[in-house]
Structures are given as structure tokens and as C-alpha cells.
Scaffold this motif. Structure first.
Motif, PDB file in Angstrom:
ATOM      1  N   ARG A 226     -10.220   0.074   2.568  1.00 50.74           N
ATOM      2  CA  ARG A 226      -9.500  -0.895   2.997  1.00 50.74           C
ATOM      3  C   ARG A 226     -10.148  -2.169   2.213  1.00 50.74           C
ATOM      4  NH1 ARG A 226      -8.619  -1.809   9.138  1.00 50.74           N
ATOM      5  NH2 ARG A 226     -11.046  -1.990   9.140  1.00 50.74           N
ATOM      6  N   GLU A 233      -5.224  -5.508  -5.635  1.00 44.70           N
ATOM      7  CA  GLU A 233      -4.208  -6.365  -5.541  1.00 44.70           C
ATOM      8  C   GLU A 233      -4.358  -7.404  -6.653  1.00 44.70           C
ATOM      9  OE1 GLU A 233      -2.105  -7.258  -1.241  1.00 44.70           O
ATOM     10  OE2 GLU A 233      -4.472  -7.321  -1.359  1.00 44.70           O
ATOM     11  N   LEU A 239       1.136  -3.533  -2.807  1.00 51.61           N
ATOM     12  CA  LEU A 239       0.716  -2.439  -1.995  1.00 51.61           C
ATOM     13  C   LEU A 239       2.009  -2.086  -1.061  1.00 51.61           C
ATOM     14  CD1 LEU A 239      -2.968  -3.765  -0.798  1.00 51.61           C
ATOM     15  CD2 LEU A 239      -2.333  -1.842  -2.643  1.00 51.61           C
ATOM     16  N   ALA A 240       2.799  -3.021  -0.816  1.00 48.24           N
ATOM     17  CA  ALA A 240       3.842  -2.751  -0.035  1.00 48.24           C
ATOM     18  C   ALA A 240       4.452  -1.685  -0.667  1.00 48.24           C
ATOM     19  CB  ALA A 240       4.673  -3.948   0.172  1.00 48.24           C
ATOM     20  N   ARG A 241       4.545  -1.406  -1.875  1.00 44.26           N
ATOM     21  CA  ARG A 241       5.438  -0.495  -2.557  1.00 44.26           C
ATOM     22  C   ARG A 241       4.732   0.788  -2.180  1.00 44.26           C
ATOM     23  NH1 ARG A 241       7.330  -0.253  -8.957  1.00 44.26           N
ATOM     24  NH2 ARG A 241       8.386   1.834  -8.838  1.00 44.26           N
ATOM     25  N   HIS A 242       3.397   1.075  -1.987  1.00 46.33           N
ATOM     26  CA  HIS A 242       2.607   2.223  -1.621  1.00 46.33           C
ATOM     27  C   HIS A 242       2.163   2.211  -0.183  1.00 46.33           C
ATOM     28  CE1 HIS A 242       2.435   2.891  -6.057  1.00 46.33           C
ATOM     29  NE2 HIS A 242       2.329   1.757  -6.258  1.00 46.33           N
ATOM     30  N   ARG A 243       3.028   1.874   0.712  1.00 40.48           N
ATOM     31  CA  ARG A 243       2.609   1.867   2.005  1.00 40.48           C
ATOM     32  C   ARG A 243       2.230   2.962   2.806  1.00 40.48           C
ATOM     33  NH1 ARG A 243       8.203   0.467   1.957  1.00 40.48           N
ATOM     34  NH2 ARG A 243       7.721  -1.527   2.100  1.00 40.48           N
ATOM     35  N   THR A 244       2.904   4.090   2.383  1.00 38.51           N
ATOM     36  CA  THR A 244       2.472   5.327   2.824  1.00 38.51           C
ATOM     37  C   THR A 244       1.134   5.770   2.417  1.00 38.51           C
ATOM     38  OG1 THR A 244       4.577   6.187   2.937  1.00 38.51           O
ATOM     39  CG2 THR A 244       2.850   7.970   3.084  1.00 38.51           C
ATOM     40  N   VAL A 246      -1.199   3.532   1.609  1.00 31.75           N
ATOM     41  CA  VAL A 246      -2.224   2.680   2.180  1.00 31.75           C
ATOM     42  C   VAL A 246      -2.353   2.984   3.725  1.00 31.75           C
ATOM     43  CG1 VAL A 246      -2.460   0.320   2.591  1.00 31.75           C
ATOM     44  CG2 VAL A 246      -1.555   0.958   0.523  1.00 31.75           C
ATOM     45  N   MET A 247      -1.452   3.534   4.260  1.00 34.96           N
ATOM     46  CA  MET A 247      -1.716   3.737   5.826  1.00 34.96           C
ATOM     47  C   MET A 247      -2.953   4.090   6.353  1.00 34.96           C
ATOM     48  SD  MET A 247       0.467   3.185   8.374  1.00 34.96           S
ATOM     49  CE  MET A 247       2.309   3.615   7.283  1.00 34.96           C
ATOM     50  N   ARG A 250      -5.152   1.123   6.797  1.00 35.32           N
ATOM     51  CA  ARG A 250      -4.715   0.422   8.169  1.00 35.32           C
ATOM     52  C   ARG A 250      -5.056   1.077   9.417  1.00 35.32           C
ATOM     53  NH1 ARG A 250      -3.876  -3.580   4.632  1.00 35.32           N
ATOM     54  NH2 ARG A 250      -1.839  -3.449   3.456  1.00 35.32           N
TER      55      ARG A 250
END
Length: 312
Positions: A226, A233, A239-244, A246-247, A250
């Protein structure tokens, strides 16, 4: 299809055998003098994810066809290249004059810009992806490892129908399912920093294999990853496009606990970590070195990673 595998390492052997079993004409290019060094046939003890939802252990032998020379007129349709990211440019420079117009599948971590990483091979000739396999060789030469059913593929630029179709067809015919990634550059950079998190924690535990069942170590690995997200970035990764993907960063505590349990009770998850040994090996060291260098060049602080690297 005539397929050239570069080398006779774990990834080349696992996928090379799968391609051969699917009826493809497979050859392995090895360095001059190496043919006589290999013990043949190659014994393979592999947990195969293509065989049921949790995989099945298969003990087989593979007699790869080895060659020490390759030329453009060999008629190769597909080249599979899987080396440490720090070796990729050297390997691409070696292959470029020897493979003609063959489609090249690069499987593994990439940190440089994709066109730079594979030059002088034209990036339009390349399909990028990541192997769902790992392992190592025992003292007796046996390959011990695991291979997942799925594999991720994508292209730096829109490939011709032939490039993408050839790569997908070869893996599908060998029993693998394909995950097509539209932003393969961003996906690879994200995977790179996730690996950096895992490798940094492996330094503290003595290796990824020692993280099997260790919820705390896995949690700390995701926390370090993280910390590294701003590095990619800054390189333009959405990163929003790869949210899964990135989970886990988080929710490192929840993910670490879940993965810790999975590595104990799920054979495939356990084998995936256990297949990796020395955290001081060349590829883990290069991953940590390069992400740290990029972070510093971008003025991004990475205190967790720095502590892991310096042992305090």
C-alpha cells in the motif's frame, strides 16, 4: 504450432510440457554447453490447477527437446520468454535477430516501460502476461511446483488479430483459461509493487515459504505494498481501473488473515508460496532495488520498505 521456449527453467518446463501434451511442436533454446548438463528425462512433481477446483498432484516425466542455436528460418510461430525483469532486455536483444516475425509472449514482472523492456523486438510483436506457475528443482533434479489454471495476457498496444489469437489459442489448447487485461502496463506495475511487498516481508521471515499460515507477515506485506501505490500512480497508473487487485492493500489485516488461512487449508495457495525460496535471490533483490530507486527519483517516501531492506 511451433513454439520456442527460452530456457529449461521452471516456467519454461511447466508450460512447455503443457504445450507439448496439447500437440504443439515445442523446442527449448538453452545456452551453449547446457544440453549436456541437464538430467533427462525431467521428473516433474506438480500440483496442477487445471485438474479440478483445488488442483491435483501429478508426477510425470518430460523429455524436452533442447537446442543451442536458433535462426529466423526455423519457422517458429510463438516464442515464450519468462526471465527475471532485470534480465528481460538482455534476453530480448538475444532473441530479436533469431525469431523473425514470431509472436513473443513475455511472462513475468516488468518495471521498465514495455517498449523499452523488449527492445529491439518491436512491442507490436509482443503479448505480455504473467505466469500462474512457480517452483524449484530438488537436489535430484526433480521439478517441484504448482501451476494455476488461469493466466493473464494483454498487449502494450492493440496487437494484430494474429498475435493475440496465437497466444490465446496456444494456452487454451493446453487447458488454461485466459484473463484478458486491457491495461496490461498498469496491471504489471501493480503486480510489481505487490511482489515488492511480499519480498520485503520475506526478508524478515527467511522466505515466502515461511509465510505459509503467517497472518501477521502477510498483513505486513500488504501494508508495505500500500505504501508503494503512489510510486506507480506517479507513473500514470489508474488504480481505480484495477480496484480488485488493489483491494488487499486497502484491507491488509482482513486479507492477511484470509490468505494466511488459505495457505494452510488450500493446497494450491500453500504450494504457490512454498514454491519460492531464498528472498536474497537475484529477482527479489532486483524488484526491491528498482522500486526503491524509482520511489526516490519521484520523491516518494517508503519508510516501511526502507526498514525491511535495512533490517530495522
Amino acid at each position: 504450432m511451433r513454439i520456442l521456449m527460452l530456457g529449461r527453467g521452471v516456467i519454461a518446463s511447466v508450460y512447455g510440457q503443457a504445450f507439448e501434451q496439447a500437440g504443439h511442436d515445442v523446442v527449448h533454446h538453452v545456452r551453449p554447453g547446457r544440453t549436456a548438463e541437464y538430467r533427462e528425462p525431467l521428473a516433474m512433481d506438480v500440483l496442477d490447477g487445471r485438474r479440478g477446483p483445488v488442483g491435483r498432484r501429478t508426477c510425470t516425466t518430460y523429455r524436452p527437446r533442447l537446442r543451442e542455436t536458433s535462426e529466423p528460418d526455423d519457422g517458429v510461430d510463438l516464442v515464450v520468454l519468462s526471465v527475471g525483469h532485470h534480465q528481460l532486455q538482455e534476453a530480448a536483444a538475444f532473441l530479436a535477430p533469431r525469431i523473425g516475425d514470431a509472436t513473443v509472449v513475455v511472462l513475468g514482472n516488468v518495471w521498465d516501460e514495455l517498449a523499452t523492456a523488449v527492445a529491439p523486438i518491436p512491442v507490436e510483436q509482443v503479448v505480455f502476461g504473467f505466469p500462474g506457475a512457480g517452483g524449484g528443482f530438488g537436489a535430484d533434479g526433480t521439478l517441484h511446483g504448482a501451476v494455476l489454471r488461469s493466466i493473464t495476457l494483454g498487449a502494450a498496444v492493440t496487437p494484430s488479430d494474429r498475435r493475440g489469437a496465437e497466444a490465446r489459442a496456444a494456452f487454451r489448447q493446453a487447458g488454461f483459461t485466459l484473463r484478458d487485461e486491457g491495461d496490461i502496463r498498469g496491471w504489471l506495475l501493480l503486480h510489481f509493487v505487490l511482489d515488492a511487498g511480499m519480498f520485503s516481508q520475506a526478508l524478515a521471515t527467511g522466505g515466502l515459504m515461511n509465510m505459509v499460515g503467517d497472518r501477521r507477515a502477510l498483513r505486513e506485506a500488504f501494508r508495505t505494498a500500500r505504501e508503494l501505490l503512489p510510486v506507480i500512480e506517479a507513473r500514470g497508473v489508474d488504480l481505480a481501473r484495477h480496484r480488485t487487485a488493489v483491494m488487499p492493500t486497502r484491507f491488509p489485516g482482513v486479507t492477511g488473515a484470509a490468505l494466511g488461512l488459505a495457505t494452510v487449508v488450500v493446497p494450491m495457495a500453500r504450494a504457490t508460496l512454498a514454491a519460492h525460496g531464498d528472498p536474497h535471490a537475484a529477482e527479489p533483490r532486483a524488484v526491491l532495488r528498482d522500486v526503491t530507486r524509482t520511489a526516490r527519483a519521484s520523491g516518494i517516501a517508503t519508510p516501511r520498505l526502507d526498514r525491511a531492506l535495512h533490517g530495522h
